[in-house]
Design a protein around this motif. Structure first.
Motif, mmCIF file in Angstrom:
data_model
loop_
_atom_site.group_PDB
_atom_site.id
_atom_site.type_symbol
_atom_site.label_atom_id
_atom_site.label_comp_id
_atom_site.label_asym_id
_atom_site.label_seq_id
_atom_site.Cartn_x
_atom_site.Cartn_y
_atom_site.Cartn_z
ATOM 1 N N GLY A 1 74.560 112.714 56.368
ATOM 2 C CA GLY A 1 75.891 113.321 56.038
ATOM 3 C C GLY A 1 76.891 112.334 56.247
ATOM 4 N N GLN A 2 76.491 111.076 56.478
ATOM 5 C CA GLN A 2 77.544 110.019 56.624
ATOM 6 C C GLN A 2 77.763 109.268 55.062
ATOM 7 N N ALA A 3 78.903 109.033 55.019
ATOM 8 C CA ALA A 3 79.184 108.134 53.624
ATOM 9 C C ALA A 3 79.107 106.882 53.747
ATOM 10 N N VAL A 4 78.459 106.572 52.652
ATOM 11 C CA VAL A 4 78.133 105.200 52.569
ATOM 12 C C VAL A 4 78.573 104.457 51.073
ATOM 13 N N ARG A 5 78.519 103.410 50.831
ATOM 14 C CA ARG A 5 78.607 102.580 49.736
ATOM 15 C C ARG A 5 77.164 101.614 49.488
ATOM 16 N N ILE A 6 76.986 101.638 48.313
ATOM 17 C CA ILE A 6 75.867 100.902 47.862
ATOM 18 C C ILE A 6 76.198 99.469 47.662
ATOM 19 N N VAL A 7 75.762 98.605 48.240
ATOM 20 C CA VAL A 7 76.137 97.020 48.204
ATOM 21 C C VAL A 7 75.171 96.106 47.393
ATOM 22 N N ASP A 8 74.058 96.590 46.973
ATOM 23 C CA ASP A 8 73.080 95.872 46.395
ATOM 24 C C ASP A 8 72.181 96.685 45.219
ATOM 25 N N GLY A 9 71.680 96.100 44.335
ATOM 26 C CA GLY A 9 70.667 96.822 43.495
ATOM 27 C C GLY A 9 71.309 97.372 42.210
ATOM 28 N N PRO A 10 70.877 98.400 41.459
ATOM 29 C CA PRO A 10 71.211 98.801 40.387
ATOM 30 C C PRO A 10 72.380 99.815 40.424
ATOM 31 N N PHE A 11 72.574 100.163 41.809
ATOM 32 C CA PHE A 11 73.695 101.199 41.821
ATOM 33 C C PHE A 11 74.641 100.465 42.655
ATOM 34 N N ILE A 12 74.860 99.556 42.565
ATOM 35 C CA ILE A 12 75.839 98.519 43.366
ATOM 36 C C ILE A 12 77.316 99.269 43.110
ATOM 37 N N PHE B 1 77.332 111.835 36.957
ATOM 38 C CA PHE B 1 77.846 112.718 35.863
ATOM 39 C C PHE B 1 77.965 114.192 36.438
ATOM 40 N N GLY B 2 78.525 114.265 37.667
ATOM 41 C CA GLY B 2 78.863 115.557 38.372
ATOM 42 C C GLY B 2 77.604 116.127 38.866
ATOM 43 N N ARG B 3 76.590 115.272 38.843
ATOM 44 C CA ARG B 3 75.011 115.921 39.626
ATOM 45 C C ARG B 3 74.747 115.016 40.725
ATOM 46 N N ASP B 4 74.289 115.789 41.739
ATOM 47 C CA ASP B 4 73.970 114.813 42.940
ATOM 48 C C ASP B 4 72.258 114.594 42.724
ATOM 49 N N THR B 5 72.072 113.168 42.844
ATOM 50 C CA THR B 5 70.700 112.617 42.605
ATOM 51 C C THR B 5 70.259 111.873 43.932
ATOM 52 N N SER B 6 69.246 111.933 44.404
ATOM 53 C CA SER B 6 68.870 111.360 45.492
ATOM 54 C C SER B 6 67.940 109.944 45.235
ATOM 55 N N VAL B 7 68.553 108.821 45.802
ATOM 56 C CA VAL B 7 68.141 107.366 45.511
ATOM 57 C C VAL B 7 67.644 106.976 46.838
ATOM 58 N N GLU B 8 66.344 106.389 46.662
ATOM 59 C CA GLU B 8 65.947 105.681 48.000
ATOM 60 C C GLU B 8 66.299 104.199 47.943
ATOM 61 N N LEU B 9 66.846 103.993 49.228
ATOM 62 C CA LEU B 9 67.308 102.303 49.028
ATOM 63 C C LEU B 9 66.763 101.558 50.307
ATOM 64 N N ASP B 10 66.799 100.212 50.533
ATOM 65 C CA ASP B 10 66.482 99.631 51.522
ATOM 66 C C ASP B 10 67.814 99.831 52.342
ATOM 67 N N LEU B 11 67.703 99.803 53.793
ATOM 68 C CA LEU B 11 68.931 100.015 54.843
ATOM 69 C C LEU B 11 69.608 98.622 54.431
ATOM 70 N N LEU B 12 69.298 97.642 54.062
ATOM 71 C CA LEU B 12 70.334 96.468 53.682
ATOM 72 C C LEU B 12 71.070 96.560 52.388
ATOM 73 N N GLN B 13 70.828 97.729 51.663
ATOM 74 C CA GLN B 13 71.530 97.858 50.324
ATOM 75 C C GLN B 13 72.764 98.918 50.503
ATOM 76 N N VAL B 14 72.842 99.606 51.667
ATOM 77 C CA VAL B 14 74.088 100.299 52.168
ATOM 78 C C VAL B 14 74.634 99.786 53.040
ATOM 79 N N GLU B 15 76.140 100.284 53.108
ATOM 80 C CA GLU B 15 77.019 100.129 54.194
ATOM 81 C C GLU B 15 77.868 101.027 54.500
ATOM 82 N N ARG B 16 78.356 101.362 55.578
ATOM 83 C CA ARG B 16 79.178 102.453 56.132
ATOM 84 C C ARG B 16 80.252 102.513 55.053
#
Length: 180
Positions: A130-141, A164-179
């Protein structure tokens, strides 16, 4: 050292001030040397395990204390060895009932030592569902999302990202996201 002396040695748990375990261990080692108690007190262990912390996108290995404020001591319990340990600066006492220290069972010591020798370090993650994060690496940067699931074993996190207004689940490495 004969076998009867070796068989008398047991493991005991000593309580000390949390955060001062290393200093207390050094103090104990000094006292053992200066009071010639090396035959009675043979090993002092601060139970630790390797953990990988992820901080600002960087992985770093840290040694985390398994039981903060406690040391394990292998010793032949007698009045002299008890006094050496008990009167060491920083030691607040033995773990036991009343004033009587209780020795650990051999299987308990084996479990602790095995945990310390674990091959794969644990990953400490600061992400919760439930925590908001930002993707910092990869195709979804630079995409923002919400943590859906954290997999410690795999070192992965599933993030719900809005396309496009629809939630999609993306699996990422822990290093690819930050709070956020």
């Amino acid at each position: 050292m004969n076998t009867t002396t070796a068989n008398k040695k047991k493991w005991f748990v000593v309580h000390c001030y949390s955060g001062l375990e290393d200093k207390v261990k050094r103090n104990l080692e000094q006292r053992i040397k200066s009071m010639d108690a090396g035959d009675e007190i043979t090993r002092i262990i601060i139970p630790t395990e390797e953990e990988i912390e992820i901080h600002e996108g960087q992985r770093r290995k840290v040694m985390k204390k398994i039981f903060p404020g406690y040391l394990l001591i292998e010793m032949d319990m007698n009045d002299g060895s008890w006094n050496v340990v008990r009167n060491t600066p920083g030691v607040t006492g033995f773990v036991g009932t009343g004033n009587k220290p209780v020795a650990l069972q051999d299987d308990e010591v084996a479990k602790i030592l095995k945990q310390m020798e674990a091959e794969a370090p644990r990953v400490k993650v600061g992400f919760n569902t439930g925590q908001a994060v930002r993707i910092v690496d990869g195709p979804f940067i630079d995409f923002a999302g919400v943590v859906d699931e954290v997999s410690m074993e795999k070192g992965k996190v599933k993030v719900l990202v809005s396309f496009f207004g629809r939630d999609t689940s993306v699996e990422l490495d822990l290093l690819q996201v930050e709070r956020l």
